[in-house]
Scaffold this motif. Structure first.
Motif, PDB file in Angstrom:
ATOM      1  N   SER A 193       0.942  -1.371  -0.040  1.00 40.60           N
ATOM      2  CA  SER A 193      -0.093   0.022   0.025  1.00 40.60           C
ATOM      3  C   SER A 193       0.814   1.184   0.047  1.00 40.60           C
ATOM      4  O   SER A 193       1.909   1.283   0.734  1.00 40.60           O
ATOM      5  CB  SER A 193      -0.913   0.106   1.249  1.00 40.60           C
ATOM      6  OG  SER A 193      -1.771  -0.750   1.013  1.00 40.60           O
ATOM      7  N   CYS A 194       0.277   2.381  -0.772  1.00 40.69           N
ATOM      8  CA  CYS A 194       1.175   3.415  -0.638  1.00 40.69           C
ATOM      9  C   CYS A 194       2.916   3.266  -0.974  1.00 40.69           C
ATOM     10  O   CYS A 194       3.439   3.354  -0.042  1.00 40.69           O
ATOM     11  CB  CYS A 194       0.969   4.397   0.277  1.00 40.69           C
ATOM     12  SG  CYS A 194      -0.656   5.076   0.409  1.00 40.69           S
ATOM     13  N   SER A 195       2.929   2.929  -2.266  1.00 43.16           N
ATOM     14  CA  SER A 195       4.544   2.591  -2.393  1.00 43.16           C
ATOM     15  C   SER A 195       5.240   3.920  -2.591  1.00 43.16           C
ATOM     16  O   SER A 195       4.764   5.048  -2.463  1.00 43.16           O
ATOM     17  CB  SER A 195       4.379   1.931  -4.097  1.00 43.16           C
ATOM     18  OG  SER A 195       4.202   2.906  -4.842  1.00 43.16           O
ATOM     19  N   ALA A 196       6.348   3.880  -2.554  1.00 40.28           N
ATOM     20  CA  ALA A 196       7.450   5.042  -2.279  1.00 40.28           C
ATOM     21  C   ALA A 196       7.233   5.639  -3.622  1.00 40.28           C
ATOM     22  O   ALA A 196       7.117   7.037  -3.639  1.00 40.28           O
ATOM     23  CB  ALA A 196       9.047   4.497  -2.490  1.00 40.28           C
ATOM     24  N   GLY A 197       6.900   5.218  -4.784  1.00 41.39           N
ATOM     25  CA  GLY A 197       6.758   5.848  -6.143  1.00 41.39           C
ATOM     26  C   GLY A 197       5.497   6.819  -6.097  1.00 41.39           C
ATOM     27  O   GLY A 197       5.522   8.009  -6.273  1.00 41.39           O
ATOM     28  N   GLN A 198       4.387   6.148  -5.368  1.00 46.65           N
ATOM     29  CA  GLN A 198       3.185   6.756  -5.260  1.00 46.65           C
ATOM     30  C   GLN A 198       3.195   7.930  -4.381  1.00 46.65           C
ATOM     31  O   GLN A 198       2.580   9.201  -4.531  1.00 46.65           O
ATOM     32  CB  GLN A 198       1.942   5.818  -4.873  1.00 46.65           C
ATOM     33  CG  GLN A 198       1.615   4.854  -5.965  1.00 46.65           C
ATOM     34  CD  GLN A 198       0.664   3.961  -5.333  1.00 46.65           C
ATOM     35  OE1 GLN A 198       0.813   3.383  -4.072  1.00 46.65           O
ATOM     36  NE2 GLN A 198      -0.297   3.486  -6.081  1.00 46.65           N
ATOM     37  N   VAL A 199       3.930   7.679  -3.236  1.00 53.70           N
ATOM     38  CA  VAL A 199       3.986   9.059  -2.278  1.00 53.70           C
ATOM     39  C   VAL A 199       4.728  10.085  -2.758  1.00 53.70           C
ATOM     40  O   VAL A 199       4.561  11.050  -2.517  1.00 53.70           O
ATOM     41  CB  VAL A 199       4.501   8.145  -1.137  1.00 53.70           C
ATOM     42  CG1 VAL A 199       5.006   9.272   0.088  1.00 53.70           C
ATOM     43  CG2 VAL A 199       3.624   7.107  -0.312  1.00 53.70           C
TER      44      VAL A 199
END
Length: 456
Positions: A354-360
């Protein structure tokens, strides 16, 4: 993580002659934060005036450029400036005041009385200037603010060099800068009339505090004024379960559908928090292209809850990251916010994906720019965009070794690792020091104001 296609970022192929530009930043690991989340080892970024004119590899563009000023950024990560999509900057002067109290007690006994007595144009100026120094030093180049006496906040933003959306607070109650709620429209006009003209770095905004503190009529006239002037409309939304229940009891609708019925929701609306949204509300916000500012650390400190961000991402909602004010977070570090956002949703969802580094990272950059309606100019390192750029010095024990720069930016880097910052092509931080403002003077003024607040 994608390897970049250098041609995507290079100067026009017809430009074969050596070109002189204002800045050439060489040999960095460049993370443009473009939609593909590309990565360019030993990359080059060139700035001319306030604009990025080249992003690519040393082989592709570096040999075709000469800078009036050049910087070797070996052992650095280079990325777009971070975006703080929701804060109350002047509340730096209330940092640490009344911590660890129940929310209503904290508001009613500490924050509201302190604001009523002490908030002034002077406090807002110095508090915002301190916030700007803190954010610039920590790699935040754009802030979306909302408070009172926002002309003073605009003055501080102008002097510091930060990029800002500045929202004048509107309520149906007496405020520090408008004791008569019946004249709140006059206050909005006064703010807009005084806003610095001819500066593309600053944008005015109006901030209706919340659906439970602003009547339907107030929400509608403020939104209409924003539409007429082409301004971002801001509001707090569904921060606590109590406010949601109160609104349902008062109007018979959940907050999002209440705002939809009033005609408030569109792509120029930014809602902060959104902790207690259900799936139907999330879908409604996404359909209307509303932006949302996620403030995980503030939500946790005030025990408001955990926003359903994975569901928001799945629905395609435009999500930026905000710190909220220093009274409910205590710092303005978006790197710390990224780390917390990536981790808290993994715990809450019981899923490590959930909420990968790339998404964040995208929330703190390109998605944040989209939430503010400013992604045509900021949020990624792409040719033609504004040169809002930060450099991270990786020669630190906690950043060694470096395998994945995107992982490092979210899970290992802190604001203290920022070495250089440019806003609109102007260097505002050099070797970790803000160069536009005398930081010692700002801190001395804040200590003086704080002394008055606590009676020292």
């Amino acid at each position: 993580m994608c390897a970049a296609s250098p041609r995507s970022f290079a100067l026009d192929d017809a430009s074969q002659a050596l070109r002189t530009v204002d800045w050439v930043l060489r040999n960095a690991w460049v993370i443009p934060c473009d939609p593909l989340l590309s990565s360019i080892p030993y990359g080059v970024v060139a700035i001319d005036g306030d604009t990025i004119v080249a992003v690519g590899t040393a082989k592709d563009v570096g040999r075709r450029l000469r800078g009036r000023r050049e910087m070797d950024l070996s052992d650095h990560l280079l990325l777009p400036g971070l975006i703080n999509a929701h804060t109350h900057a002047a509340m730096t002067c209330f940092r640490g005041l009344g911590d660890d109290l129940p929310l209503n007690q904290w508001l009613q006994e500490v924050i509201f009385p302190t604001e009523a007595r002490w908030v002034s144009s002077e406090l807002v100026y110095w508090g915002t200037l301190l916030a700007a120094v803190e954010m610039l030093a920590g790699g935040v180049t754009t802030v979306c603010d909302g408070y009172f006496f926002e002309e003073s906040a605009a003055r501080a933003a102008l002097e510091s060099g930060i990029r800002a959306v500045l929202g004048q607070g509107i309520l149906d109650y007496p405020t520090p800068d408008q004791p008569d709620p019946a004249r709140m429209r006059d206050r909005a006009d006064e703010f807009l009339g005084r806003f610095p003209a001819g500066n593309g770095r600053l944008r005015p905004s109006l901030f209706c505090h919340a659906p439970y503190t602003c009547s339907p009529e107030t929400l509608q006239w403020v939104k209409e004024l924003c539409r007429q002037r082409g301004l971002l409309f801001q509001t707090h939304l569904s921060e606590t379960v109590g406010e949601v229940n109160d609104l349902v009891q008062r109007y018979g609708e959940r907050p999002v559908f209440f705002l939809e019925r009033l005609g408030i929701l569109d792509s120029a609306t930014l809602c902060a928090h959104g902790v207690w949204l259900d799936r139907e509300e999330i879908a409604c916000l996404a359909e209307h292209q509303v932006g949302l500012a996620h403030t995980a650390e503030s939500n946790m400190k005030l025990a408001s809850g955990i926003a359903p961000v994975p569901s928001m991402l799945e629905a395609g909602l435009k999500i930026g990251l905000g710190t909220d004010g220093c009274a409910s977070n205590n710092n303005l570090d978006i790197f710390a916010e990224m780390d917390m956002v990536a981790k808290v949703h993994k715990v809450f969802d019981k899923s490590p994906v959930s909420c990968s580094a790339g998404q964040v990272l995208h929330m703190a950059t390109l998605q944040g720019a989209r939430a503010l309606g400013w992604d045509d100019a900021i949020g990624s390192l792409e040719v033609g965009k504004q040169a809002d750029i930060i450099a991270i010095d990786t020669r630190r024990p906690h950043l060694t070794p470096l395998y994945d720069p995107i992982s490092h930016l979210v899970y290992a880097v802190s604001g203290a690792d920022v070495s250089h910052v440019w806003v609109g092509g102007r260097q505002v931080v050099a070797d970790g020091r803000v160069v536009t403002v005398d930081t010692q003077v700002v801190m001395a003024e804040m200590r003086r104001i704080a002394g008055k607040i606590v009676g020292r």
